[in-house]
Design an enzyme around this catalytic site. Structure first.
Site, PDB file in Angstrom:
ATOM      1  N   LYS A  55       0.841  -1.205   0.000  1.00 20.06           N
ATOM      2  CA  LYS A  55       0.000   0.000   0.000  1.00 20.06           C
ATOM      3  C   LYS A  55       0.872   1.249   0.000  1.00 20.06           C
ATOM      4  O   LYS A  55       0.632   2.198  -0.742  1.00 20.06           O
ATOM      5  CB  LYS A  55      -0.922   0.000   1.230  1.00 20.06           C
ATOM      6  CG  LYS A  55      -2.095  -0.967   1.095  1.00 20.06           C
ATOM      7  CD  LYS A  55      -2.824  -1.172   2.419  1.00 20.06           C
ATOM      8  CE  LYS A  55      -3.892  -2.250   2.238  1.00 20.06           C
ATOM      9  NZ  LYS A  55      -4.498  -2.695   3.500  1.00 20.06           N
ATOM     10  N   GLN A  99      -4.765  -1.301   9.718  1.00 18.56           N
ATOM     11  CA  GLN A  99      -4.701  -2.644   9.123  1.00 18.56           C
ATOM     12  C   GLN A  99      -5.348  -3.670  10.067  1.00 18.56           C
ATOM     13  O   GLN A  99      -4.967  -3.774  11.233  1.00 18.56           O
ATOM     14  CB  GLN A  99      -3.240  -3.007   8.838  1.00 18.56           C
ATOM     15  CG  GLN A  99      -3.044  -4.333   8.139  1.00 18.56           C
ATOM     16  CD  GLN A  99      -3.568  -4.343   6.701  1.00 18.56           C
ATOM     17  OE1 GLN A  99      -3.416  -3.377   5.953  1.00 18.56           O
ATOM     18  NE2 GLN A  99      -4.213  -5.438   6.318  1.00 18.56           N
ATOM     19  N   ASP A 122     -11.198   3.135   4.350  1.00 16.95           N
ATOM     20  CA  ASP A 122     -11.645   1.737   4.279  1.00 16.95           C
ATOM     21  C   ASP A 122     -13.176   1.643   4.260  1.00 16.95           C
ATOM     22  O   ASP A 122     -13.727   0.582   3.975  1.00 16.95           O
ATOM     23  CB  ASP A 122     -11.119   0.959   5.503  1.00 16.95           C
ATOM     24  CG  ASP A 122     -10.003   0.000   5.132  1.00 16.95           C
ATOM     25  OD1 ASP A 122      -9.856  -0.306   3.923  1.00 16.95           O
ATOM     26  OD2 ASP A 122      -9.282  -0.446   6.039  1.00 16.95           O
TER      27      ASP A 122
END
Ligand code: NDP
Length: 298
Positions: A55, A99, A122
């Site tokens: 990422k 994460q 997200d």
């Protein structure tokens, strides 16, 4: 024998990343703003480390700022929440991603809901879940967004299609079903208690498998000509003592019946990160009131 068209997520993701990079460049030139993505990793889970590295690399390649925060597995909830508060307040950070999974002593919902909704790239914050569920502008979870973009690219219209989503997780199955519903599909969500799953799947024009069980969906479950999107990422042992990645779909048998199918690897996976970059740019534009980027206009 493969008869299905292969939906090349890797190539599509490269196009998305290129478009994001161009828009980031325009944004810098016209407004002097560089989008920034902060990724928070707690602990040293090897798969998570690989994702975070990838990422960060792709964020920089798209011309954006990448901020990585690596915390010990024993980090307390208070320390993590303080970090999120400081990222929420930081004007150079437009997207925040924690994460998952988090170590078990940390409350995932509490942590995710601490992220400012407009920086929640997200799309897991309950405010964004609610906005998506009511058809309003929201941050959309990256994996389902990537699936939707591939489906829209492949089909002239999704309206009226029978879609079966296998899996009802908050991060893939439920938002995927919501997106398909918003595009006027007739949506069924299947899960571990679904009775006669093969029969349910046989009715689908579109199948999205997000189960976490290697090669579970078989060719004789698939309606001829259906589109199959395989979200699964499973590492399995091979006969020669090595390992390989497979999806939740038995590729060979399904590709022989389906009209189109995503491979694993090279399907949904690359689209997920491309959509994360797109969401970061979207968040940056919205935070700065710049009507320059619509996350679904690829
Ligand atoms: P979860 O484990 O959170 O959810 C799995 C879902 O599958 C659950 O709803 C479960 O049902 C359902 N399920 C389990 N067994 C069966 C079964 N035998 N029949 C029908 N349904 C079943 O997984 P995620 O949603 O997080 O991930 C799913 C897969 O997608 C994984 O392989 C993951 O690695 C992959 N993934 C890939 C991403 C990418 O970028 N490509 C991103 C995120 C995930 P129930 O609710 O009843 O338990």
């Amino acid at each position: 024998m493969t008869s299905a068209q292969i939906i090349d997520g890797k190539a599509f993701a490269a196009v998305v990343r290129q478009k994001v990079a161009e828009k980031v460049n325009n944004l810098k030139g016209a407004h002097g703003i560089t989008p920034g993505l902060a990724v928070v990793l707690v602990g040293s889970d090897p798969a998570s480390q690989v994702y975070v590295r990838s990422k960060g690399k792709q964020t920089v390649e798209a011309g954006m700022n990448s901020f990585e925060h690596k915390l010990d597995a024993e980090t307390s909830e208070d320390v993590l929440l303080d970090l999120i508060d400081s990222l929420n307040a930081d004007p150079t950070v437009h997207g925040i991603l924690v994460q998952l999974p988090l170590p078990s002593h940390l409350d995932e919902s509490l942590v995710i809901n601490r992220i400012a909704p407009e920086k929640d790239v997200d799309g897991f914050h309950i405010a964004n879940v609610g906005l998506l569920g009511t058809g309003q502008k929201s941050m959309v979870p990256c994996t389902p967004l990537g699936c939707l973009l591939m489906l829209r690219d492949h089909h002239e219209s999704l309206s009226g299609k029978n879609a079966v989503v296998i899996g009802r997780s908050n991060i893939v199955g439920k938002p995927m079903a919501q997106l398909l519903l918003n595009d006027s599909c007739t949506v069924t969500i299947a899960h571990s208690r679904t009775v006669d799953l093969p029969d349910v799947v046989r009715r689908a024009d579109i199948v999205v498998a997000a189960v976490g069980r290697p090669e579970m969906v078989l060719g004789d479950w698939i309606k001829p000509g259906a589109t199959v999107i395989d979200v699964g990422i499973n590492r399995i042992d091979t006969a020669d003592g090595k390992t390989k990645l497979v999806g939740d779909v038995d590729y060979e048998s399904c590709a022989a019946v389906a009209g189109a199918i995503t491979p694993v690897p090279g399907g949904v996976g690359p689209m997920t990160i491309a959509c994360l970059l797109a969401n970061t740019l979207t968040a940056c534009c919205r935070i700065n009131n710049i009507a320059e980027f619509d996350e679904l206009s690829f």
